[in-house]
Design a protein around this motif. Structure first.
Motif, PDB file in Angstrom:
ATOM      1  N   ALA A  98     -40.764   4.332  13.387  1.00  0.00           N
ATOM      2  CA  ALA A  98     -41.897   4.935  14.090  1.00  0.00           C
ATOM      3  C   ALA A  98     -42.422   6.149  13.326  1.00  0.00           C
ATOM      4  O   ALA A  98     -43.641   6.333  13.158  1.00  0.00           O
ATOM      5  CB  ALA A  98     -41.477   5.335  15.504  1.00  0.00           C
ATOM      6  N   LEU A  99     -41.505   6.970  12.837  1.00  0.00           N
ATOM      7  CA  LEU A  99     -41.915   8.154  12.079  1.00  0.00           C
ATOM      8  C   LEU A  99     -42.580   7.755  10.758  1.00  0.00           C
ATOM      9  O   LEU A  99     -43.550   8.393  10.320  1.00  0.00           O
ATOM     10  CB  LEU A  99     -40.705   9.055  11.819  1.00  0.00           C
ATOM     11  N   LYS A 100     -42.088   6.707  10.132  1.00  0.00           N
ATOM     12  CA  LYS A 100     -42.714   6.223   8.896  1.00  0.00           C
ATOM     13  C   LYS A 100     -44.144   5.770   9.153  1.00  0.00           C
ATOM     14  O   LYS A 100     -45.049   6.024   8.350  1.00  0.00           O
ATOM     15  CB  LYS A 100     -41.892   5.084   8.290  1.00  0.00           C
ATOM     16  N   LEU A 101     -44.353   5.091  10.260  1.00  0.00           N
ATOM     17  CA  LEU A 101     -45.708   4.655  10.603  1.00  0.00           C
ATOM     18  C   LEU A 101     -46.646   5.839  10.755  1.00  0.00           C
ATOM     19  O   LEU A 101     -47.793   5.818  10.286  1.00  0.00           O
ATOM     20  CB  LEU A 101     -45.679   3.811  11.877  1.00  0.00           C
ATOM     21  N   VAL A 114     -53.616   6.529  10.684  1.00  0.00           N
ATOM     22  CA  VAL A 114     -54.835   5.963  11.285  1.00  0.00           C
ATOM     23  C   VAL A 114     -54.482   4.752  12.134  1.00  0.00           C
ATOM     24  O   VAL A 114     -55.044   4.543  13.220  1.00  0.00           O
ATOM     25  CB  VAL A 114     -55.840   5.579  10.181  1.00  0.00           C
ATOM     26  N   LEU A 115     -53.533   3.958  11.674  1.00  0.00           N
ATOM     27  CA  LEU A 115     -53.106   2.771  12.399  1.00  0.00           C
ATOM     28  C   LEU A 115     -52.225   3.148  13.589  1.00  0.00           C
ATOM     29  O   LEU A 115     -52.398   2.630  14.706  1.00  0.00           O
ATOM     30  CB  LEU A 115     -52.330   1.837  11.454  1.00  0.00           C
ATOM     31  N   ALA A 116     -51.270   4.061  13.369  1.00  0.00           N
ATOM     32  CA  ALA A 116     -50.309   4.408  14.425  1.00  0.00           C
ATOM     33  C   ALA A 116     -50.982   5.211  15.539  1.00  0.00           C
ATOM     34  O   ALA A 116     -50.734   4.978  16.724  1.00  0.00           O
ATOM     35  CB  ALA A 116     -49.143   5.185  13.822  1.00  0.00           C
ATOM     36  N   GLY A 117     -51.789   6.184  15.106  1.00  0.00           N
ATOM     37  CA  GLY A 117     -52.617   6.987  15.988  1.00  0.00           C
ATOM     38  C   GLY A 117     -52.155   7.217  17.416  1.00  0.00           C
ATOM     39  O   GLY A 117     -51.059   7.719  17.673  1.00  0.00           O
ATOM     40  N   PRO A 118     -52.977   6.827  18.411  1.00  0.00           N
ATOM     41  CA  PRO A 118     -52.681   7.117  19.821  1.00  0.00           C
ATOM     42  C   PRO A 118     -51.375   6.504  20.310  1.00  0.00           C
ATOM     43  O   PRO A 118     -50.691   7.103  21.149  1.00  0.00           O
ATOM     44  CB  PRO A 118     -53.886   6.512  20.556  1.00  0.00           C
ATOM     45  N   MET A 119     -51.021   5.320  19.830  1.00  0.00           N
ATOM     46  CA  MET A 119     -49.770   4.691  20.288  1.00  0.00           C
ATOM     47  C   MET A 119     -48.572   5.550  19.911  1.00  0.00           C
ATOM     48  O   MET A 119     -47.635   5.711  20.687  1.00  0.00           O
ATOM     49  CB  MET A 119     -49.630   3.292  19.691  1.00  0.00           C
ATOM     50  N   LEU A 174     -41.756   0.285   4.784  1.00  0.00           N
ATOM     51  CA  LEU A 174     -41.681  -0.166   6.174  1.00  0.00           C
ATOM     52  C   LEU A 174     -40.877  -1.460   6.245  1.00  0.00           C
ATOM     53  O   LEU A 174     -40.811  -2.228   5.289  1.00  0.00           O
ATOM     54  CB  LEU A 174     -43.088  -0.384   6.729  1.00  0.00           C
ATOM     55  N   ARG A 175     -40.270  -1.691   7.390  1.00  0.00           N
ATOM     56  CA  ARG A 175     -39.417  -2.869   7.563  1.00  0.00           C
ATOM     57  C   ARG A 175     -40.244  -4.073   8.031  1.00  0.00           C
ATOM     58  O   ARG A 175     -39.983  -4.660   9.070  1.00  0.00           O
ATOM     59  CB  ARG A 175     -38.302  -2.553   8.567  1.00  0.00           C
ATOM     60  N   ILE A 176     -41.275  -4.386   7.259  1.00  0.00           N
ATOM     61  CA  ILE A 176     -42.126  -5.513   7.600  1.00  0.00           C
ATOM     62  C   ILE A 176     -42.630  -6.150   6.313  1.00  0.00           C
ATOM     63  O   ILE A 176     -42.934  -5.439   5.346  1.00  0.00           O
ATOM     64  CB  ILE A 176     -43.333  -5.075   8.480  1.00  0.00           C
ATOM     65  N   ALA A 177     -42.680  -7.449   6.276  1.00  0.00           N
ATOM     66  CA  ALA A 177     -43.243  -8.151   5.119  1.00  0.00           C
ATOM     67  C   ALA A 177     -44.762  -8.139   5.248  1.00  0.00           C
ATOM     68  O   ALA A 177     -45.316  -8.570   6.264  1.00  0.00           O
ATOM     69  CB  ALA A 177     -42.712  -9.581   5.051  1.00  0.00           C
ATOM     70  N   GLY A 178     -45.443  -7.649   4.240  1.00  0.00           N
ATOM     71  CA  GLY A 178     -46.890  -7.571   4.310  1.00  0.00           C
ATOM     72  C   GLY A 178     -47.361  -6.258   4.904  1.00  0.00           C
ATOM     73  O   GLY A 178     -46.600  -5.301   5.063  1.00  0.00           O
ATOM     74  N   GLU A 179     -48.629  -6.217   5.269  1.00  0.00           N
ATOM     75  CA  GLU A 179     -49.237  -4.999   5.783  1.00  0.00           C
ATOM     76  C   GLU A 179     -48.990  -4.857   7.284  1.00  0.00           C
ATOM     77  O   GLU A 179     -49.067  -5.836   8.025  1.00  0.00           O
ATOM     78  CB  GLU A 179     -50.741  -5.008   5.516  1.00  0.00           C
ATOM     79  N   PRO A 180     -48.707  -3.644   7.776  1.00  0.00           N
ATOM     80  CA  PRO A 180     -48.542  -3.448   9.223  1.00  0.00           C
ATOM     81  C   PRO A 180     -49.876  -3.576   9.944  1.00  0.00           C
ATOM     82  O   PRO A 180     -50.938  -3.366   9.359  1.00  0.00           O
ATOM     83  CB  PRO A 180     -47.996  -2.022   9.323  1.00  0.00           C
ATOM     84  N   ASP A 181     -49.814  -3.936  11.219  1.00  0.00           N
ATOM     85  CA  ASP A 181     -51.028  -4.046  12.031  1.00  0.00           C
ATOM     86  C   ASP A 181     -50.758  -3.393  13.381  1.00  0.00           C
ATOM     87  O   ASP A 181     -49.633  -2.953  13.664  1.00  0.00           O
ATOM     88  CB  ASP A 181     -51.427  -5.513  12.197  1.00  0.00           C
TER      89      ASP A 181
END
Length: 625
Positions: A479-482, A488-493, A554-561
């Motif tokens: 979460a902190l990495k995001l 911009v992506l993590a923003g309000p969430m 990040l612990r995800i393959a590809g770009e986060p969404d």
């Protein structure tokens, strides 16, 4: 005082600076996957690369020692600059004009006051121009003849910035004072020195000069060669230790050789300025030399970072020494440092005991290239040198040679080669293998002190590692990495989940710093954002963690969404909520519902609400499975 640099200009410097290009001047970087780069850390000794650079976010972090930050921080740590000096260096590199704040007013200043290092470098640059101009004068005839006699024409002299210090006592000093450099600056730079009369005079007189440059190409000192018999000084006179010139770190020719060293994975260490020139001109562009001091641990650190000297990418280090007693002694000292390199170490000695400059002059460029090509492993040379000191026709001579040579075999870092060298040593000594093998094993088991051990093997303070290897801790890190890498992506969430939801105290401190920096929703990302969060950290461990998380993939393959952000934040809260549920259940069990009915039902109602919230979070978190 020039005042404070405007914040907008600092932000622009960060935006216009490629951290990968800045760091590549010092460290060889290779792909680490995911768009990141890695290399050997310039701030501590290591065998495997743990120094990571994120070009997308313009930040770096070392997982080995915990140092991290942006390009400004890198220059501050790597070159011991102040914050202002680092910003000014990067601004000049990017072609930006900085503006300074005088009190409450901001105004552009075309000539801001520079930091000490920049002033000393500027003084050296002016001195180079002065000395180069003097090389063409009548008084410099001996200097020109010295170069010509060693096979260096005018083009070679210009390429290496050779100059001449004239006969006058204070010609350079007066020249630099007219250009605005102060008495103290010239003394601190080592360009001038106080005379007995109290006046200021030039440090170098009637000598041929080589400017000595750092990795970035800035002149930081000079090497001066005696030319006249009535000069009662030493044959070579170097700049003294100054804030910018540390002889244990400096390698002559490194500015011209660094790219070829990184490209070829090979470095040739020679003994003098003319040897470096001769090697480069003869087609050995990886040659460097120490400046008035023995080759040591700090020099090794510089070369290992350029070579990317690791288990995966082992380079070649080739020493060239004269074949005389002094050269052989230097070669044995080099073997003592062999363990500090991962790569293979070699020695190249001319059959005629000529140095590279003499060899080029006598036999041409090809002979210099052949000298390097005929290199032999340094351990072979060291063993032969030790054995040759004893009379192997006698029992005492063979036994003593075995005792002296056994520790050298025991030091061979490639364990698979040791049995072969045991057999070779036994054959050279004319002895059975067993006693030689026992001597090598005994030497290998002898205790060593921290002083004798390589720097990488000595204990060092552990880097701060606030993360605990648990599912909850890992999701908090994600979460902190995001928030740091993709605000911009993590923003309000991200901002909707506050610090108390984080279980680990250092994670809580980072989360609080993100809020203090304005929150992820208001951030644009990049180095400016990460430095803002770092600056807002009140906890030192949290500051270190920010740098680490800024480059950790990040612990995800590809770009986060957005879906990935939603799942991550749900998992984070679910862990926190379930922990509170356990605490509540434990507390409810300890309450007597008869005597404390109101408290019991209040806690029970809170428990039901939390369990309902937990179910919703579990469903949201399952969306990523």
């Amino acid at each position: 005082m020039a005042g404070r640099i405007r914040d907008e200009d600092i932000a622009l410097v960060r935006e216009r600076t490629s951290i990968a290009e800045v760091i590549s001047d010092t460290v060889t970087l290779r792909s680490a996957g995911g768009g990141n780069l890695k290399g050997l850390c310039p701030f501590h000794d290591e065998k495997s690369p743990s120094f990571n650079v994120s070009p997308a976010r313009n930040v770096f972090y070392c997982f080995g020692c915990g140092v991290g930050g942006d390009a400004i921080k890198f220059l501050m740590d790597a070159e011991h600059l102040s914050f202002v000096e680092s910003v000014e260096r990067l601004a000049a590199r990017a072609g930006l004009q900085l503006r300074y704040v005088e009190g409450d007013q901001a105004a552009p200043r075309h000539r801001p006051q520079q930091g000490q290092k920049q002033r000393l470098v500027a003084a050296h640059a002016a001195a180079v121009e002065f000395y180069q101009a003097q090389l063409t004068t009548a008084g410099a005839r001996a200097a020109r003849e010295f170069l010509a006699q060693r096979g260096f024409d005018r083009a070679a002299a210009e390429r290496y910035g050779c100059g001449f210090a004239p006969e006058g006592w204070d010609l350079l000093t007066r020249h630099l004072r007219q250009q605005g450099f102060s008495h103290d600056e010239l003394v601190t730079a080592g360009l001038s020195r106080p005379a007995r009369s109290g006046s200021l005079i030039d440090r170098f007189r009637r000598r041929l000069l080589w400017p000595i440059r750092d990795l970035a190409g800035d002149v930081i000192g000079f090497g001066a060669r005696k030319l006249f018999d009535d000069d009662d000084g030493p044959k070579y006179l170097n700049t003294p230790e100054t804030p910018i010139y540390k002889k244990s770190h400096v390698l002559y020719g490194i500015d011209q050789a660094k790219r070829e060293i990184a490209k070829q994975g090979k470095v040739v260490v020679v003994e003098g300025y003319t040897d470096v020139m001769a090697c480069h001109l003869a087609g050995v562009p990886t040659a460097v030399a120490t400046c008035g001091t023995a080759f040591g641990a700090d020099h090794i650190g510089v070369l290992r970072r350029l070579l990317l000297d690791t288990d995966a990418v082992a380079g070649e280090i080739i020493f060239t020494f004269d074949g005389d007693a002094a050269g052989q002694k230097a070669a044995l000292r080099a073997f003592e440092d062999d363990q500090r390199f991962v790569g293979r170490t070699f020695i190249a000695v001319s059959p005629d005991n000529m140095d590279p400059c003499e060899l080029r002059l006598a036999k041409g460029d090809l002979a210099v290239r052949d000298l390097v090509a005929r290199r032999e492993p340094l351990v072979d040379f060291a063993l032969r040198h030790v054995i040759n000191r004893y009379d192997l026709d006698t029992v005492d001579g063979r036994v003593e040679a075995m005792r002296r040579a056994a520790p050298l075999v025991a030091k061979i870092k490639d364990r698979e080669k040791r049995p072969e060298y045991v057999r070779k040593l036994a054959g050279d000594l004319g002895m059975e293998i067993e006693p030689v093998q026992r001597a090598v094993l005994a030497a290998g088991n002898a205790p060593t002190t921290d002083r004798d051990a390589p720097a990488s093997a000595r204990p060092r303070a552990a880097a701060p590692d606030p993360a605990v290897d648990s599912p909850q801790s890992m999701v908090e890190r994600e979460a902190l990495k995001l928030a740091l890498q993709e605000p911009v992506l993590a923003g309000p969430m991200f901002d909707a989940v506050e610090a108390p939801e984080y279980r680990h105290p250092v994670h809580q401190a980072v989360r609080a710093a993100i809020a203090a920096a304005g929150g992820a929703s208001a951030a644009a990302g990049g180095a400016v954002w990460i430095e803002s969060v770092r600056d807002a950290c009140e906890d030192l461990a949290a500051r270190a963690l920010v740098g680490e998380l800024a480059v950790e993939p990040l612990r995800i393959a590809g770009e986060p969404d957005p879906r990935y952000v939603s799942v991550t934040m749900a998992r984070l809260q679910w862990g926190s909520v379930t922990a509170r549920i356990r605490d509540l259940k434990s507390k409810i069990q300890r309450i007597n519902p008869v005597n404390h009915k109101d408290e019991y039902f209040a806690l029970f109602g809170e428990l039901l609400s939390l369990e309902q919230h937990a179910r919703a979070l579990r469903e949201q978190a399952a969306g990523g499975l």
